[in-house]
Design a protein around this motif. Structure first.
Motif, PDB file in Angstrom:
ATOM      1  N   HIS A   1       0.845  -1.202   0.000  1.00 38.82           N
ATOM      2  CA  HIS A   1       0.000   0.000   0.000  1.00 38.82           C
ATOM      3  C   HIS A   1       0.880   1.251   0.000  1.00 38.82           C
ATOM      4  O   HIS A   1       1.862   1.322   0.750  1.00 38.82           O
ATOM      5  CB  HIS A   1      -0.918  -0.001   1.221  1.00 38.82           C
ATOM      6  CG  HIS A   1      -2.025   0.992   1.138  1.00 38.82           C
ATOM      7  ND1 HIS A   1      -1.832   2.338   1.396  1.00 38.82           N
ATOM      8  CD2 HIS A   1      -3.339   0.859   0.801  1.00 38.82           C
ATOM      9  CE1 HIS A   1      -2.964   2.984   1.242  1.00 38.82           C
ATOM     10  NE2 HIS A   1      -3.908   2.111   0.879  1.00 38.82           N
ATOM     11  N   PRO A   2       0.549   2.247  -0.807  1.00 44.22           N
ATOM     12  CA  PRO A   2       1.414   3.428  -0.907  1.00 44.22           C
ATOM     13  C   PRO A   2       1.536   4.235   0.378  1.00 44.22           C
ATOM     14  O   PRO A   2       2.481   5.012   0.526  1.00 44.22           O
ATOM     15  CB  PRO A   2       0.761   4.262  -2.020  1.00 44.22           C
ATOM     16  CG  PRO A   2      -0.632   3.739  -2.144  1.00 44.22           C
ATOM     17  CD  PRO A   2      -0.565   2.299  -1.770  1.00 44.22           C
ATOM     18  N   MET A   3       0.594   4.060   1.310  1.00 48.48           N
ATOM     19  CA  MET A   3       0.695   4.788   2.582  1.00 48.48           C
ATOM     20  C   MET A   3       1.658   4.123   3.563  1.00 48.48           C
ATOM     21  O   MET A   3       2.015   4.716   4.575  1.00 48.48           O
ATOM     22  CB  MET A   3      -0.682   4.890   3.248  1.00 48.48           C
ATOM     23  CG  MET A   3      -1.559   5.991   2.700  1.00 48.48           C
ATOM     24  SD  MET A   3      -3.008   6.180   3.761  1.00 48.48           S
ATOM     25  CE  MET A   3      -3.767   7.631   3.011  1.00 48.48           C
ATOM     26  N   VAL A   4       2.049   2.889   3.270  1.00 42.57           N
ATOM     27  CA  VAL A   4       2.819   2.091   4.237  1.00 42.57           C
ATOM     28  C   VAL A   4       4.275   1.997   3.796  1.00 42.57           C
ATOM     29  O   VAL A   4       4.559   1.613   2.661  1.00 42.57           O
ATOM     30  CB  VAL A   4       2.211   0.680   4.389  1.00 42.57           C
ATOM     31  CG1 VAL A   4       3.034  -0.157   5.372  1.00 42.57           C
ATOM     32  CG2 VAL A   4       0.764   0.770   4.833  1.00 42.57           C
ATOM     33  N   GLU A   5       5.167   2.346   4.710  1.00 36.98           N
ATOM     34  CA  GLU A   5       6.594   2.200   4.427  1.00 36.98           C
ATOM     35  C   GLU A   5       7.110   0.852   4.923  1.00 36.98           C
ATOM     36  O   GLU A   5       7.856   0.164   4.231  1.00 36.98           O
ATOM     37  CB  GLU A   5       7.374   3.327   5.095  1.00 36.98           C
ATOM     38  CG  GLU A   5       8.866   3.305   4.814  1.00 36.98           C
ATOM     39  CD  GLU A   5       9.567   4.538   5.339  1.00 36.98           C
ATOM     40  OE1 GLU A   5      10.371   4.393   6.281  1.00 36.98           O
ATOM     41  OE2 GLU A   5       9.308   5.640   4.824  1.00 36.98           O
ATOM     42  N   LEU A   6       6.734   0.471   6.141  1.00 39.90           N
ATOM     43  CA  LEU A   6       7.164  -0.795   6.731  1.00 39.90           C
ATOM     44  C   LEU A   6       6.045  -1.315   7.628  1.00 39.90           C
ATOM     45  O   LEU A   6       5.205  -0.548   8.116  1.00 39.90           O
ATOM     46  CB  LEU A   6       8.430  -0.596   7.575  1.00 39.90           C
ATOM     47  CG  LEU A   6       9.738  -0.299   6.847  1.00 39.90           C
ATOM     48  CD1 LEU A   6      10.798   0.163   7.838  1.00 39.90           C
ATOM     49  CD2 LEU A   6      10.219  -1.521   6.083  1.00 39.90           C
ATOM     50  N   SER A   7       6.074  -2.622   7.864  1.00 42.22           N
ATOM     51  CA  SER A   7       5.080  -3.206   8.764  1.00 42.22           C
ATOM     52  C   SER A   7       5.686  -4.388   9.495  1.00 42.22           C
ATOM     53  O   SER A   7       6.680  -4.974   9.061  1.00 42.22           O
ATOM     54  CB  SER A   7       3.843  -3.657   7.985  1.00 42.22           C
ATOM     55  OG  SER A   7       4.167  -4.728   7.113  1.00 42.22           O
ATOM     56  N   MET A   8       5.081  -4.718  10.627  1.00 43.58           N
ATOM     57  CA  MET A   8       5.461  -5.907  11.387  1.00 43.58           C
ATOM     58  C   MET A   8       4.200  -6.555  11.942  1.00 43.58           C
ATOM     59  O   MET A   8       3.418  -5.911  12.647  1.00 43.58           O
ATOM     60  CB  MET A   8       6.394  -5.552  12.544  1.00 43.58           C
ATOM     61  CG  MET A   8       6.887  -6.789  13.303  1.00 43.58           C
ATOM     62  SD  MET A   8       7.461  -6.442  14.986  1.00 43.58           S
ATOM     63  CE  MET A   8       5.910  -6.106  15.832  1.00 43.58           C
ATOM     64  N   VAL A   9       3.999  -7.823  11.637  1.00 49.01           N
ATOM     65  CA  VAL A   9       2.860  -8.585  12.122  1.00 49.01           C
ATOM     66  C   VAL A   9       3.298  -9.406  13.322  1.00 49.01           C
ATOM     67  O   VAL A   9       4.336 -10.073  13.290  1.00 49.01           O
ATOM     68  CB  VAL A   9       2.286  -9.483  11.011  1.00 49.01           C
ATOM     69  CG1 VAL A   9       1.237 -10.447  11.573  1.00 49.01           C
ATOM     70  CG2 VAL A   9       1.693  -8.636   9.896  1.00 49.01           C
ATOM     71  N   SER A  10       2.508  -9.357  14.388  1.00 46.05           N
ATOM     72  CA  SER A  10       2.841 -10.076  15.609  1.00 46.05           C
ATOM     73  C   SER A  10       1.550 -10.473  16.306  1.00 46.05           C
ATOM     74  O   SER A  10       0.467 -10.311  15.754  1.00 46.05           O
ATOM     75  CB  SER A  10       3.722  -9.200  16.510  1.00 46.05           C
ATOM     76  OG  SER A  10       4.191  -9.931  17.623  1.00 46.05           O
TER      77      SER A  10
ATOM     78  N   LEU B   1       3.863  11.358   4.415  1.00 48.47           N
ATOM     79  CA  LEU B   1       2.607  11.478   5.158  1.00 48.47           C
ATOM     80  C   LEU B   1       2.825  11.935   6.592  1.00 48.47           C
ATOM     81  O   LEU B   1       2.004  12.646   7.160  1.00 48.47           O
ATOM     82  CB  LEU B   1       1.896  10.125   5.193  1.00 48.47           C
ATOM     83  CG  LEU B   1       0.797   9.832   4.178  1.00 48.47           C
ATOM     84  CD1 LEU B   1       0.196   8.469   4.467  1.00 48.47           C
ATOM     85  CD2 LEU B   1      -0.274  10.907   4.225  1.00 48.47           C
ATOM     86  N   ARG B   2       3.931  11.488   7.181  1.00 44.76           N
ATOM     87  CA  ARG B   2       4.120  11.655   8.623  1.00 44.76           C
ATOM     88  C   ARG B   2       4.021  13.108   9.091  1.00 44.76           C
ATOM     89  O   ARG B   2       3.380  13.377  10.118  1.00 44.76           O
ATOM     90  CB  ARG B   2       5.434  11.011   9.057  1.00 44.76           C
ATOM     91  CG  ARG B   2       5.462   9.499   8.826  1.00 44.76           C
ATOM     92  CD  ARG B   2       6.542   8.805   9.591  1.00 44.76           C
ATOM     93  NE  ARG B   2       7.878   9.094   9.142  1.00 44.76           N
ATOM     94  CZ  ARG B   2       8.595   8.349   8.313  1.00 44.76           C
ATOM     95  NH1 ARG B   2       8.075   7.238   7.805  1.00 44.76           N
ATOM     96  NH2 ARG B   2       9.828   8.681   7.990  1.00 44.76           N
ATOM     97  N   PRO B   3       4.619  14.078   8.383  1.00 46.82           N
ATOM     98  CA  PRO B   3       4.519  15.462   8.869  1.00 46.82           C
ATOM     99  C   PRO B   3       3.102  16.035   8.805  1.00 46.82           C
ATOM    100  O   PRO B   3       2.815  17.047   9.444  1.00 46.82           O
ATOM    101  CB  PRO B   3       5.452  16.236   7.925  1.00 46.82           C
ATOM    102  CG  PRO B   3       6.336  15.206   7.298  1.00 46.82           C
ATOM    103  CD  PRO B   3       5.498  13.986   7.202  1.00 46.82           C
TER     104      PRO B   3
END
Length: 558
Positions: A449-458, A475-477
């Motif tokens: 997804h273009p909004m997501v840079e990294l993810s971690m599933v736990s 997006l962050r700022p």
């Protein structure tokens, strides 16, 4: 001499045949560069090799290097090898604790110190009494410099030889799951794997001279094999280096690479840089127009500094298929591969057409691979390691009886013979539902997804799995704006629903958690090759997880 030419034999041949060809280009600040021909590169390496031999180290002595990429990194490798030693490169972003561990574990007899950003903190890791040499462009260390030594030392003569079974380098893994392990690669395994890499280039590109920009950490096997060692054996190439992160675009434009490798997180950042100034819908419309597509794609590639690239590669972690397809739409010949330090980055590579998510291609020439009964990928590569340094406990269990390496990755081959990775054995976890969840395939879907840079599933032992997300940098700022935040939350809710629809009931995510800060090498959440440090991130959020499950809604702001 070895029955087959080893990597040093190739280097000596290029020294004679290509003496006046520029081999390395090093920025030195202020827009200035120094070019080193093959003859000049070998002259400096031979002088340092003579100095190292004069120190009387035992055969195979471990010589360490803590440095960013530079022309002198290449020279140190050659000098150590010619002097009879083994190179131990340490990631330039490592903490003092890890640097101290590697120096002590490898029993390093000498340390080269090069370009660094954190020497003030890292210097405490160097044991008192360990001889050190300061490379050009290094911070002021107070140690004797490379320039002083080569100025007074005559070059080592002849063609110093190494045996195929001699250890060429110890490659300490970047430690994503614990303490780094020292992978022993011999001159035979390094040569065999690199010759395979060079042969791929010859088969696909003919005699086109390579121009490459070396910027991924040379302490990592990916850059060491596909850039440095490929240049040593292939010969017909020119390697450029970067000055700094701020000068990266200018360095890239100077190099005009014909071949370019990177890792998924950086490929994503390059794309986001383009889309920040041109809406995705507008770019897609132009690329859909046959009359405009070619020129538009070339313009985008030129803007990225990749206008001359004939082959690009991605490795180190899975590349989301939409991102791979986007690069191919703008005309970049993008190839994804799969390998590891233990096979000297020589295992699988993808064909020209992307397969399903997670497909990383077919075994490369000389590679044997199969799937074990439990789904683990087993590989026997020409670049197979000798073993882990001082770890007989690990060596005993890392190979099958017939010599295949246990990769720890789970996968399957599709009808076209492409390997599709489905997760890591050690990363599998059970929620309270009692069935295993493989996080990697779910993370791949989220990362697309273009909004997501990294993810971690736990979610070990929890009612259901969850995912923590780092949002895209641009997006962050904007998240202080309530309207932007609401739009992001709505899109993430839709993303959660669409991903869950593709998953088995026990794999479905209860929530997406937006991380309060980005993950980086500096805060210990990423390895030097930008893989997530799962255990580190889980430990950071451990005291918050219970509260997340008590909150309503699909999106939680950490």
């Amino acid at each position: 001499m070895s029955p087959i030419p080893l990597i040093l034999d190739h280097v000596y041949a290029h020294e004679a045949a290509r003496a006046d060809e520029v081999f390395l280009t090093q920025p030195i600040g202020g827009g200035q560069v120094i070019d080193y021909t093959w003859a000049q590169t070998l002259d400096q390496a031979r002088r340092m090799a003579a100095h190292l031999k004069s120190l009387g180290f035992e055969p195979g002595a471990r010589i360490a290097m803590l440095a960013k990429n530079s022309a002198h990194f290449f020279m140190v490798d050659l000098a150590v090898w010619m002097a009879g030693g083994t190179t131990v490169a340490i990631f330039p972003t490592e903490t003092a604790d890890n640097i101290r561990f590697v120096l002590e574990h490898s029993e390093a007899r000498l340390l080269f110190i090069g370009k660094l950003d954190g020497w003030a903190q890292q210097s405490a890791a160097v044991p008192a009494g360990l001889p050190c040499i300061e490379l050009p462009l290094a911070p002021d260390t107070g140690f004797e410099t490379w320039a002083e030594i080569v100025a007074r030392t005559l070059p080592l003569q002849g063609r110093p030889q190494r045996g195929p079974d001699d250890i060429a380098m110890l490659l300490y893994t970047s430690g994503s799951t614990g303490q780094p392990k020292g992978v022993m690669q011999s001159f035979a395994s390094v040569t065999n794997a690199t010759q395979g890499i060079v042969n791929i280039g010859i088969a696909q590109d003919g005699d086109i001279p390579r121009r490459m920009l070396s910027y991924l950490p040379l302490a990592h096997c990916y850059e060491r094999a596909w850039v440095e060692c490929a240049a040593f054996i292939g010969g017909r190439g020119h390697v450029y280096f970067t000055e700094s992160l701020a000068s990266f675009v200018d360095d890239l434009k100077r190099a005009r690479p014909t071949h370019f490798i990177s890792v998924p997180r950086l490929w994503l950042k390059f794309q986001q840089g383009v889309l920040a100034s041109m809406p995705a819908a507008q770019l897609d419309a132009m690329l859909d127009n046959p009359a405009l597509a070619g020129a538009v794609g070339q313009k985008v590639r030129n803007r990225l500094g990749l206008g001359d690239v004939i082959r690009a590669g991605s490795g180190s972690a899975p590349l989301p298929v939409p991102l791979l397809q986007w690069y191919r739409r703008i005309g970049l010949n993008m190839i994804e591969g799969y390998a590891m330090t233990e096979d000297f980055a020589y295992s699988h590579s993808s064909p020209l057409e992307p397969g399903p998510a997670g497909c990383v291609g077919v075994p490369l020439d000389g590679v044997q691979a199969r799937i074990a009964e439990d789904g683990e990928v087993l590989v026997k590569s020409p670049g197979q390691m000798v073993g882990y340094y001082k770890r007989p406990d690990l060596n005993a269990g890392c190979f099958t009886e017939d010599g295949f390496f246990h990769t720890g990755d789970l996968g399957q081959y599709n009808a076209q013979g492409q390997l599709q990775l489905t997760g890591r054995k050690k990363e599998l976890f059970k929620t309270a539902k009692g069935k295993y969840v493989a996080p990697a395939p779910i993370e791949n879907r989220l990362n697309a997804h273009p909004m997501v840079e990294l993810s971690m599933v736990s979610g070990l032992g929890q009612p259901a799995a969850y995912a923590v997300l780092v949002l895209a940098e641009q997006l962050r700022p904007q998240l202080t704006d309530a309207a932007v935040r609401a739009r992001v939350e709505a899109e993430l809710s839709t993303l959660l629903q669409s991903v869950n629809e593709t998953l088995a009931s026990h794999e479905r995510l209860q929530m997406l958690v937006v991380a309060s800060q980005p993950w980086s090498i500096d805060n210990g959440c990423l390895t030097p090759t930008m893989k997530i440090k799962r255990s580190r991130i889980e430990a950071m959020v451990a005291d918050q997880v219970g509260a997340w499950y008590s909150k309503p809604g699909a999106v939680v702001w950490a």
